[in-house]
Design an enzyme around this catalytic site. Sequence first.
Site: not given
Length: 293
Positions: A44, A162, A41, A195, A38, A185
């Site tokens: 995502h 990751q 931005h 985030s 969540g 981005v």
Amino acid sequence: MSRPIHLPPILETLAELRDTLSEMRHAQKRIGFVPTMGALHEGHLSLVRASQAECGVTVVSIYVNPTQFGPHEDFSRYPRTLDFDLHALATCDRTPLLVFLPKNESMYPEGFSTWVEPGPVAEPWEGQIRPGHFRGVATVVLKLFNMVGPDIAYFGQKDYQQATLIRRMVDDLNLPVKIRVRPTVREPDGLAMSSRNRYLSPEDRQRALVLWKSLCLAKELVASGQRDAATIVAQMEDLIRTVPEARIDYVALVDPDTLASVAQVHGRTAALIAVKLGATRLIDNAVLDPTGI
Ligand code: PAF
């Protein structure tokens, strides 16, 4: 006249998700998957759009996964902005989108005790500083893959380690999903979208630009013929130290697949950095390519 906003449908149980997706599979739709925590931005949303460009339906999961946060990390204050996220997703209306909001009870039912233990790729860098973090990430991502059953899953290059670890897990465990890693981005001034940027004070937001500047410096040094990794790292660190408030966790030049440090930049090499500003930890990276771009 402004267009009406259609918020994407929300699925909260595995049964609902499986029923809906089995209809989609029946209709021969390719399933794209964007796992998120969540606080969405543009980074995502770029993954969602990439999925929409090649899949018939896209599932976006929103789940702040407790097991990837250490005891002193920001799990409880991690931004939870569901309403904003749904409105942001409503702007991605190219092909159908479903939002999956799994509950803690289904992710970690009582007695939960089976984990994915990632290999050496999870040990250095973030793994060193955030023990257990990647075990939590690999476990939740495998669970989400099993729930959604995507054909293609999308991750951002921003979390380089990751993404590398997920690729490794997919190969090692023969998971029937393709992984796409999409470019980071950035804000117009170069700061990688994250985030966690919202935690930065206006002064630290300005100071944070030194991460991107140091990656640009590494690119310039490689483009001008410098190949010695220690020299490049030292110059990046010197640049970061011009911002006294920035505390360096690591600056490293590594093999792009194994993430082991390299001595020389001969082939594609990943430059990884992690810096603390106040209470906020920022990571960023760039792939250096001595053969050109
Ligand atoms: O990158 C993230 O937001 C998280 O690590 C992920 C992949 C959604 C797993 O919780």
